[in-house]
Design a protein around this motif. Structure first.
Motif, PDB file in Angstrom:
ATOM      1  N   THR A   1       0.806  -1.178   0.118  1.00 34.10           N
ATOM      2  CA  THR A   1       0.106   0.116   0.019  1.00 34.10           C
ATOM      3  C   THR A   1       0.888   1.195  -0.014  1.00 34.10           C
ATOM      4  N   ASP A   2       2.230   1.244   0.273  1.00 34.10           N
ATOM      5  CA  ASP A   2       3.111   2.343   0.107  1.00 34.10           C
ATOM      6  C   ASP A   2       3.590   2.689  -0.875  1.00 34.10           C
ATOM      7  N   SER A   3       3.338   2.287  -2.058  1.00 37.39           N
ATOM      8  CA  SER A   3       4.254   2.509  -3.254  1.00 37.39           C
ATOM      9  C   SER A   3       3.219   3.379  -4.121  1.00 37.39           C
ATOM     10  N   ASP A   4       3.923   4.102  -5.167  1.00 36.53           N
ATOM     11  CA  ASP A   4       3.524   4.860  -6.321  1.00 36.53           C
ATOM     12  C   ASP A   4       2.461   4.058  -7.004  1.00 36.53           C
ATOM     13  N   LEU A   5       2.792   2.790  -7.290  1.00 36.14           N
ATOM     14  CA  LEU A   5       1.755   2.071  -8.097  1.00 36.14           C
ATOM     15  C   LEU A   5       0.476   1.628  -7.422  1.00 36.14           C
ATOM     16  N   SER A   6       0.784   1.324  -6.011  1.00 41.68           N
ATOM     17  CA  SER A   6      -0.573   1.076  -5.387  1.00 41.68           C
ATOM     18  C   SER A   6      -1.413   2.383  -5.381  1.00 41.68           C
ATOM     19  N   LYS A   7      -0.598   3.486  -5.088  1.00 38.92           N
ATOM     20  CA  LYS A   7      -1.668   5.063  -5.384  1.00 38.92           C
ATOM     21  C   LYS A   7      -2.356   4.672  -6.476  1.00 38.92           C
ATOM     22  N   SER A   8      -1.749   4.649  -7.674  1.00 38.78           N
ATOM     23  CA  SER A   8      -2.349   4.734  -8.755  1.00 38.78           C
ATOM     24  C   SER A   8      -3.396   3.679  -9.045  1.00 38.78           C
TER      25      SER A   8
ATOM     26  N   GLN B   1      -6.393   4.575  -7.004  1.00 37.94           N
ATOM     27  CA  GLN B   1      -7.137   5.841  -7.716  1.00 37.94           C
ATOM     28  C   GLN B   1      -8.088   4.994  -8.911  1.00 37.94           C
TER      29      GLN B   1
ATOM     30  N   ALA C   1      -3.528   6.554 -16.753  1.00 41.54           N
ATOM     31  CA  ALA C   1      -2.574   5.804 -15.921  1.00 41.54           C
ATOM     32  C   ALA C   1      -2.128   4.579 -16.508  1.00 41.54           C
TER      33      ALA C   1
END
Length: 162
Positions: free
Chosen positions: A89-96, A99, A110
């Motif tokens: 949950t703490d990666s840029d990928l997971s944030k994308s 979303q 994306a």
């Protein structure tokens, strides 16, 4: 004398019939034994095959977990024949991905298809390692029980964007 010959002949006939009966019983016993042995051998072979398959599944789970270790964890559900990728949950990928999970219309922007194409390749490789019937799923970030993308035997079967 003829009665002695008849008695000998009757004894020989009785002995022959007895031998036939014994031979028939031995043949039936042998046949039953062979069928029983085949069942035992077959059961043993099946158990060995199942254990080998289980080991292969565990090995592939470890390989996939290692391959995806920078972005998440891979687990395997034996009963469902499903590999699941849960992103950290703490990666840029997971944030994308989170979303896109919230708003699937962001997927194109994306480059969701680039990511899912790599998941399809993984699914194809799983099919090469095993017989058909295995699924590879990407699980949700906001809801870890939600399947965002799934491929079975190298073919997309579901996507949050569709």
């Amino acid at each position: 004398m003829p009665s002695a010959i008849q008695k000998i002949q009757q004894n020989n006939d009785a002995q022959a019939n007895s031998n036939k009966l014994i031979k028939s019983q031995q043949t039936n016993s042998q046949s039953n034994l062979e069928n029983g042995s085949t069942t035992v051998i077959s059961d043993t072979t099946t158990k060995q095959q199942q254990e080998q398959l289980k080991l292969k599944e565990q090995e592939l789970t470890q390989k996939l977990d290692t391959a995806y270790s920078k972005i998440g964890d891979v687990t395997f559900d034996t009963d469902a024949k499903t590999f699941q990728l849960k992103l950290y949950t703490d990666s840029d990928l997971s944030k994308s991905v989170a979303q896109i999970e919230t708003n699937p219309s962001l997927a194109e922007e994306a480059h969701w298809s680039n990511f899912t194409d790599s998941l399809l390749e993984t699914s194809k490789n799983i099919k090469k390692s095993f017989k058909a019937g295995y699924t590879f799923e990407l699980m949700g970030i906001n809801d870890s029980n939600k399947v965002l993308f799934a491929a079975k035997d190298g073919t997309e079967i579901s996507s949050i964007t569709k």
